[in-house]
Motif scaffolding. Structure first.
Motif, short mmCIF file in Angstrom:
data_model
loop_
_atom_site.label_atom_id
_atom_site.label_comp_id
_atom_site.label_asym_id
_atom_site.label_seq_id
_atom_site.Cartn_x
_atom_site.Cartn_y
_atom_site.Cartn_z
N LEU A 24 0.84 -1.20 0.00
CA LEU A 24 0.00 0.00 0.00
C LEU A 24 0.87 1.25 0.00
N ALA A 25 1.91 1.24 0.84
CA ALA A 25 2.79 2.40 0.94
C ALA A 25 3.58 2.60 -0.35
N LYS A 26 4.13 1.52 -0.88
CA LYS A 26 4.96 1.61 -2.08
C LYS A 26 4.16 2.12 -3.27
N ARG A 27 2.90 1.70 -3.37
CA ARG A 27 2.09 2.04 -4.53
C ARG A 27 1.26 3.31 -4.31
N GLY A 28 1.37 3.92 -3.12
CA GLY A 28 0.65 5.16 -2.85
C GLY A 28 -0.85 5.00 -2.81
N VAL A 29 -1.31 3.81 -2.39
CA VAL A 29 -2.74 3.50 -2.40
C VAL A 29 -3.46 4.10 -1.19
N ALA A 30 -2.73 4.34 -0.10
CA ALA A 30 -3.33 4.89 1.12
C ALA A 30 -2.46 6.01 1.66
N ASN A 31 -3.08 7.04 2.21
CA ASN A 31 -2.34 8.14 2.81
C ASN A 31 -1.78 7.77 4.17
N GLU A 161 -16.69 -5.61 -5.58
CA GLU A 161 -15.79 -4.91 -6.50
C GLU A 161 -14.75 -4.08 -5.75
N SER A 162 -15.15 -3.44 -4.66
CA SER A 162 -14.22 -2.61 -3.88
C SER A 162 -13.11 -3.45 -3.26
N VAL A 163 -13.47 -4.61 -2.72
CA VAL A 163 -12.45 -5.49 -2.13
C VAL A 163 -11.55 -6.07 -3.22
N SER A 164 -12.13 -6.38 -4.36
CA SER A 164 -11.34 -6.88 -5.49
C SER A 164 -10.31 -5.83 -5.92
N ILE A 165 -10.75 -4.57 -5.97
CA ILE A 165 -9.85 -3.48 -6.35
C ILE A 165 -8.70 -3.36 -5.35
N PHE A 166 -9.00 -3.54 -4.07
CA PHE A 166 -7.94 -3.47 -3.05
C PHE A 166 -6.82 -4.45 -3.36
N TRP A 167 -7.17 -5.70 -3.63
CA TRP A 167 -6.14 -6.71 -3.91
C TRP A 167 -5.43 -6.43 -5.23
N GLN A 168 -6.18 -5.98 -6.21
CA GLN A 168 -5.56 -5.67 -7.51
C GLN A 168 -4.57 -4.51 -7.39
N LEU A 169 -4.90 -3.53 -6.57
CA LEU A 169 -4.02 -2.38 -6.42
C LEU A 169 -2.69 -2.73 -5.75
N ILE A 170 -2.66 -3.83 -5.00
CA ILE A 170 -1.38 -4.23 -4.40
C ILE A 170 -0.77 -5.43 -5.13
#
Length: 283
Positions: A24-31, A161-170
């Motif tokens: 999450l940190a590396k990809r800038g997915v969360a502040n 879909e939201s949970v799927s996006i979480f895993w895809q983003l990492i």
């Protein structure tokens, strides 16, 4: 990348939770990434390696302002933790977990869905290691690995879909299964193989250890996993695991009979079938 979530809370910052935090940190997915753990020591390790931006041993404090909560603890405690988390989070907060079994966890949530504040969708990333703790975390752990998302029949599509996006983003690839489908498939692909590896490790006399080579070590590597964690997993999926162990026993019995009979032709057929199935997975 613009952050998808302002605040993500990770309950259980070990290998899986720590790796999710790093990704999450590396990809800038969360502040902000808040780690919730059992000890200040483990949280310090997680913060020092960059898996979390801050940590707390207080569950309520850790999840109160979260937009997304990932529960990455032992299967045996996830259900009760979800109950607590639901009482602490803001209405509409999205929650998922990383437990290796799904039906009991999802059923427990669904039993009281009508009174829940939060939104929950179960999931299970098929990634890991026999190593433990945030010190073993890897930001690339989920890259090109499969993450199974397990909605209930009544789960809103947008939550899945939201949970799927979480895993895809990492970095993960997502597969959607029902909780019973997940548990049946993972009994064969993961849970029973762990027990079989443990049996092989147990049955190998200590005096032969100095003679073991790569084959034995590769075959038994997963037996080095956390015993408490794995006891929770196989007991929670006991029916499917025992059925798969019986299938294994039948297969090993066929090999045993061929060896006892000196039946080279049958032995080669059985070994060839095993080789073909293993080769089909690649290296």
């Amino acid at each position: 990348m613009t952050a998808q979530w302002d605040t993500v809370a990770i309950v259980g910052v070990g290998l899986i939770g720590g790796s999710a935090g790093l990704a999450l940190a590396k990809r800038g997915v969360a502040n902000k990434i808040i780690g919730v753990g059992r000890s200040d020591t483990s949280l310090s390790v997680a913060q020092n390696c960059g898996a979390i931006s801050e940590g707390t041993t207080n569950l309520k404090q850790g999840v109160a302002e979260a937009d997304l909560v990932l529960v990455a603890t032992r299967v045996g405690v996830i259900g009760s933790q979800l109950e607590e988390i639901d009482s602490y989070v803001r209405p509409g907060t999205l929650i998922t977990d990383a437990g290796s079994t799904k039906q009991s966890i999802v059923d427990g949530w669904e039993q009281y869905r009508s009174t829940r504040k939060a939104r929950f969708v179960g999931s299970h990333p098929l990634a890991g290691s026999h190593r433990r703790g945030a010190q073993a975390a890897d930001s690339a752990l989920f890259e090109n690995k499969l993450a199974v998302v397990t909605p209930a029949e009544s789960t809103p599509k947008k939550d899945t879909e939201s949970v799927s996006i979480f895993w895809q983003l990492i970095g993960a690839q997502v597969c959607i299964l029902s909780p019973p489908e997940h548990d049946l498939l993972l009994a064969s692909a993961s849970h029973a193989p762990h027990i079989i590896a443990a049996a092989l490790a147990t049955a190998t006399p200590r005096e032969t250890h100095r003679f073991t080579a790569g084959g034995w070590r590769d075959t038994t590597r997963i037996a080095a996993g956390d015993p408490e964690l794995w006891a929770d997993i196989v007991l929670d999926n006991a029916k499917a695991v025992t059925a798969q162990i019986e299938t294994f026993t039948e297969a090993s019995g066929q090999l045993k009979l061929a060896i006892e009979a000196g039946d080279r032709s049958t032995l080669i057929k059985l070994l060839t079938l095993a080789k073909e199935r293993r080769d089909a997975l690649g290296s």
